[in-house]
Design an enzyme around this catalytic site. Sequence first.
Site, short mmCIF file in Angstrom:
data_model
loop_
_atom_site.label_atom_id
_atom_site.label_comp_id
_atom_site.label_asym_id
_atom_site.label_seq_id
_atom_site.Cartn_x
_atom_site.Cartn_y
_atom_site.Cartn_z
N LEU A 139 26.45 -25.96 37.01
CA LEU A 139 26.63 -25.97 35.56
C LEU A 139 26.26 -27.33 34.96
O LEU A 139 26.81 -28.36 35.35
CB LEU A 139 28.07 -25.62 35.20
CG LEU A 139 28.42 -25.61 33.70
CD1 LEU A 139 27.64 -24.52 32.98
CD2 LEU A 139 29.92 -25.43 33.51
N ASP A 140 25.31 -27.30 34.00
CA ASP A 140 24.90 -28.50 33.25
C ASP A 140 24.47 -29.65 34.16
O ASP A 140 24.64 -30.82 33.82
CB ASP A 140 26.04 -28.97 32.33
CG ASP A 140 26.37 -27.96 31.26
OD1 ASP A 140 25.47 -27.19 30.86
OD2 ASP A 140 27.54 -27.93 30.81
N ALA A 141 23.90 -29.32 35.32
CA ALA A 141 23.55 -30.36 36.28
C ALA A 141 22.09 -30.29 36.72
O ALA A 141 21.71 -30.94 37.70
CB ALA A 141 24.46 -30.28 37.50
#
Length: 303
Positions: free
Chosen positions: A246-248
């Site tokens: 996530l969001d990485a």
Amino acid sequence: MNKRELNNQLKTGKEGMKPTAIMLLHCPDQPGIIAEITKFITDNNGNIVYLDQYVDRQDGVFFMRIEWELDNFLVPRDKIEEYVETLYAQRYQMTFSLYYNDEKPRMAIFVSKMSHCLYDLLARWKAGEFDVEIPCIISNHEDLRYVALQFGIPYYVWSIKKDHSNKAEVEAEEMALLKEKKVTFIVLARYMQIISDEMIANYPHHIINIHHSFLPAFIGAKPYHQAWERGVKIIGATSHYVTADLDAGPIIEQDVTRITHKDTPESLVLKGKDLEKIVLSHAVSKHIQRKILTYNNKTIIFS
């Protein structure tokens, strides 16, 4: 100048450009790579119109983007990939991708209820800033159908239950549509759903997200409220490729704006929306131009 001549002149630009091949590549750094690739092109009557390269000295990796005109190029277009694979890929342990400037990327936009990023993308497309086709807009809400109608783009809605019990079924139908529309990449324009690993695997490094935070700070939900509670002095926005984490994913573009103690969570949201539009549009533009190369969860952005 008569009307027909004027119309012809207005149609020049992208349509009038010569067809070119674009190759993005990376491999272990070693002498002679540039010379070999440029020799292959020039020996086959190719005219190089762009060359940019970078060496990561810490990891010893060579990166390059090269573009050449296909007029008079001796290698048939459908054989170029085979030639590069045979002559250089194994020899230099090279990973490469080939694109052609006359093959427009096909972009699907995913949205929920917020319109600012969607409007910005469509306005830039309509103004000719994005050399791309947009065959569909997909949403989990009806709210933005009116925007799609304004721009004449088909709008599809799949409602996702709160318990996500139908999410797998919904994504299967969405992926069937993406395949039917021959979509080559996806933009999440404030689409408030987590994309499944299966969809990500079908579009590796071809799903672009806009996150309303200067990552890696304040991941997840309500980052502006998190920033306000933390008392930061700048807020930012980040556009990145979507991965299973996530969001990485690999970061493409970021920007920030200053704030003060007088700001509220609501004013941070308003300031952040301006950043989000600009950051996302810059990321999408670079992707459309085939100027992004991903490696080890990082991006090389060619000028």
